[in-house]
Design a protein around this motif. Structure first.
Motif, short mmCIF file in Angstrom:
data_model
loop_
_atom_site.label_atom_id
_atom_site.label_comp_id
_atom_site.label_asym_id
_atom_site.label_seq_id
_atom_site.Cartn_x
_atom_site.Cartn_y
_atom_site.Cartn_z
N CYS A 8 12.56 -73.62 30.07
CA CYS A 8 11.69 -73.97 31.18
C CYS A 8 10.85 -72.75 31.57
O CYS A 8 11.40 -71.68 31.80
CB CYS A 8 12.54 -74.43 32.36
SG CYS A 8 11.58 -74.73 33.84
N ILE A 10 9.43 -72.11 34.16
CA ILE A 10 9.58 -71.76 35.56
C ILE A 10 10.87 -70.99 35.80
O ILE A 10 10.87 -69.92 36.39
CB ILE A 10 9.56 -73.02 36.44
CG1 ILE A 10 8.27 -73.78 36.22
CG2 ILE A 10 9.75 -72.64 37.91
CD1 ILE A 10 7.01 -72.98 36.50
N CYS A 11 11.97 -71.55 35.35
CA CYS A 11 13.24 -70.91 35.65
C CYS A 11 13.96 -70.42 34.40
O CYS A 11 14.93 -69.69 34.49
CB CYS A 11 14.14 -71.87 36.44
SG CYS A 11 14.67 -73.28 35.46
N CYS A 23 12.61 -78.24 33.15
CA CYS A 23 13.98 -78.73 33.17
C CYS A 23 14.15 -79.81 34.22
O CYS A 23 14.99 -80.68 34.07
CB CYS A 23 14.94 -77.57 33.40
SG CYS A 23 14.72 -76.75 35.00
N CYS A 27 10.69 -78.09 38.84
CA CYS A 27 9.98 -77.04 38.12
C CYS A 27 8.60 -77.52 37.70
O CYS A 27 7.64 -76.75 37.68
CB CYS A 27 10.79 -76.61 36.90
SG CYS A 27 12.19 -75.57 37.35
ZN LIG Z 1 13.23 -75.11 35.41
#
Ligand SMILES: [Zn+2]
Length: 60
Positions: A8, A10-11, A23, A27
């Motif tokens: 992901c 984002i994270c 995910c 996100c």
């Molecule tokens: Zn994520």
């Protein structure tokens, strides 16, 4: 061929098939928000003009 890392953006967790490449919808929203707020900048085309070079004086 360049394959993005399977995580992901984002994270960094493993993305869900449903929300790939994210995910979770959370996100996904975060990413969308970044686009909307201009955090991501879409680069424009390069400011170079692909023109023919000026004729060489030697060619004349
Ligand atoms: Zn994520």
């Amino acid at each position: 061929m360049v394959k993005p890392a399977p995580s992901c953006p984002i994270c960094g967790r493993l993305p869900s098939e449903r929300y790939a490449p994210f995910c979770t919808p959370r996100c996904q929203e975060v990413d969308l928000g970044r686009w909307l707020t201009g955090v991501y900048r879409i680069p424009g085309p390069p400011a170079e003009l692909d023109e023919d070079p000026p004729p060489s004086p030697e060619a004349a």
